[in-house]
Design an enzyme around this catalytic site. Structure first.
Site, PDB file in Angstrom:
ATOM      1  N   TYR A 141       0.729  -1.091   0.571  1.00  0.00           N
ATOM      2  CA  TYR A 141       0.159   0.229  -0.254  1.00  0.00           C
ATOM      3  C   TYR A 141       0.860   1.281  -0.267  1.00  0.00           C
ATOM      4  CZ  TYR A 141      -4.906  -1.918   0.931  1.00  0.00           C
ATOM      5  OH  TYR A 141      -5.955  -2.420   0.627  1.00  0.00           O
ATOM      6  N   LYS A 192       3.821 -15.815   2.560  1.00  0.00           N
ATOM      7  CA  LYS A 192       3.186 -16.211   0.976  1.00  0.00           C
ATOM      8  C   LYS A 192       5.090 -16.937   0.654  1.00  0.00           C
ATOM      9  CE  LYS A 192       1.767 -17.390  -2.943  1.00  0.00           C
ATOM     10  NZ  LYS A 192       0.375 -18.253  -3.237  1.00  0.00           N
ATOM     11  N   ASP A 248      -5.942  -6.898   3.982  1.00  0.00           N
ATOM     12  CA  ASP A 248      -7.819  -6.381   3.545  1.00  0.00           C
ATOM     13  C   ASP A 248      -8.702  -6.949   3.125  1.00  0.00           C
ATOM     14  OD1 ASP A 248      -9.148  -3.774   2.518  1.00  0.00           O
ATOM     15  OD2 ASP A 248      -7.948  -4.505   0.378  1.00  0.00           O
ATOM     16  N   ASP A 252     -12.172  -9.074   4.251  1.00  0.00           N
ATOM     17  CA  ASP A 252     -13.794  -9.238   3.440  1.00  0.00           C
ATOM     18  C   ASP A 252     -14.249 -10.305   4.297  1.00  0.00           C
ATOM     19  OD1 ASP A 252     -13.327  -6.027   3.167  1.00  0.00           O
ATOM     20  OD2 ASP A 252     -14.340  -6.483   1.840  1.00  0.00           O
TER      21      ASP A 252
END
Ligand code: IPM
Ligand code: MG
Length: 361
Positions: A141, A192, A248, A252
């Site tokens: 980000y 990851k 993020d 959700d």
């Protein structure tokens, strides 16, 4: 001493849901001797309209002196054509970075009354209680370089940079381990590392920090598997810690396990516990101004604010109990309603929680 709360309604449904949360704060001041002063400011599109910037100096000054901030939501179709730096989302990212709010706590708790609202089988989600700890001021980000450039061939290329320093990983890991210590003492770090070097470092640093928390059982999971496990068997998780973008996305997904994204609050904390509190849902421009949005995530954000920034655990529990009572009485906003439920407006839901709260006096 009187604590200062800055309220930033933002855009879309932000104004409506914040109005309901302010109702709840008013009840706490009138009936439960909470000593706070509320000031209001602008952020996002509303700030762009007033000051031509999504996070203007005026708001920055207010935010820096506040003890805690309650935010609605940012974004709206009318701002989509603005240069990227002036879009509402930049206001949100700006305040997070400016105040150093690196630790984002996103609980996903299934309210027992709402087990039917989840798209998963009740037995998969009943009793769900997960805390996602998302790194909020670093990663892709904020990483530089970033941009869209033109290659020699004339073709355009977009690029962003996923970077984490050891110190950034360490502090979010400490934050997550401390939370795990107060819960079921199980932490899953999501990365990851099978593909990305930055995540290899993430894994290594989390392992190192773990030595300081021998009571916490640490596990690691790749993000793709974590997404799958969240949907398959979400109750295996207690606390999850992950980077900005993975957090993020996973938050959700976790939110939807609970039936509605309209139910979930969040806290974003700095190193001293000063925080900003906001529902994790967006500004929902399609339903803005209709008085149908669910104000409960924002009301429960007030509960988190009391708990984490004002040290008022007893009052936080009262809000949670009032929300529980209203749901038990069958009141639902449209997003959490199933057949036969009593569907109420945003303001009616806020009024009902305010009354239930007064009853707890
Ligand atoms: C969130 C939102 C924001 C984010 C957007 C609005 C910038 O999706 O808080 O999860 O991506 O962090
Ligand atoms: Mg998001």
């Amino acid at each position: 001493m009187t604590k200062q709360i800055l309220v930033l309604p933002g855009d879309g449904i932000g104004k409506e849901i914040i109005a309901e949360a302010v109702k709840i704060l008013a009840v706490l001041c009138d009936d439960f001797a909470l000593d706070v002063e509320i000031t209001e400011g602008v952020i996002g599109g509303a700030a762009y309209d007033a000051y031509s910037h999504p996070y203007p100096e005026e708001t920055k000054t207010q935010a820096r002196i506040a003890d805690a901030i309650l935010l609605g939501s940012v974004g709206g179709y009318e701002y989509d054509k603005l240069p990227r730096d002036l879009r509402p989302e930049r206001g949100l990212l700006g305040i997070r970075a400016d105040l150093g709010l690196f630790s984002n706590l996103r609980p996903a708790i299934l309210n027992t009354e709402l087990a039917d609202a989840s798209s998963l089988k009740p037995e998969v989600v009943a009793g769900l209680d997960i805390m996602i700890v998302r790194e909020l001021t670093g990663g892709i980000y904020f990483g530089e370089p970033r941009g869209i450039r033109e290659l020699e061939s004339g073709e355009k290329q977009g690029y962003n940079t996923l970077i984490y320093k050891e110190s950034e990983i360490e502090r979010i890991a400490h934050s997550a381990f401390k939370i795990a210590m107060k819960r079921d003492k199980r932490l899953c770090s999501v990365d990851k590392a099978n593909v990305l070097e930055v995540m290899e470092l993430w894994h290594e640093v989390v392992e190192r920090v773990a030595k300081e928390y021998p009571e916490v059982e640490l596990s690691h999971m790749y993000v793709d598997n974590a997404a799958m496990q969240l949907v398959k068997d979400p109750k295996q998780f207690d606390v999850m810690v992950t980077g900005n973008m993975f957090g993020d996305i996973l938050s959700d997904a976790a939110a939807m396990l609970t039936g509605s994204i309209g139910m979930l609050p969040s806290a974003s904390l700095d190193i001293n516990g000063k925080g900003m509190y906001e529902p994790i849902h967006g500004s929902a421009p399609d339903i803005a101004g209709k008085n149908i949005a669910n104000p409960l995530a924002t009301i429960m954000s007030v509960s988190m604010l009391l708990r984490y920034s004002l040290d008022e655990e007893a009052l936080a529990q009262k809000i949670d109990a009032a929300v529980e009572a209203v749901l038990k009485n069958g009141l639902r906003t449209q997003d959490i309603a199933t057949d036969g439920d009593h569907v109420v407006s945003t303001s009616a839901m806020g009024d009902a929680v305010a009354i239930a709260l007064r009853d707890l006096k």
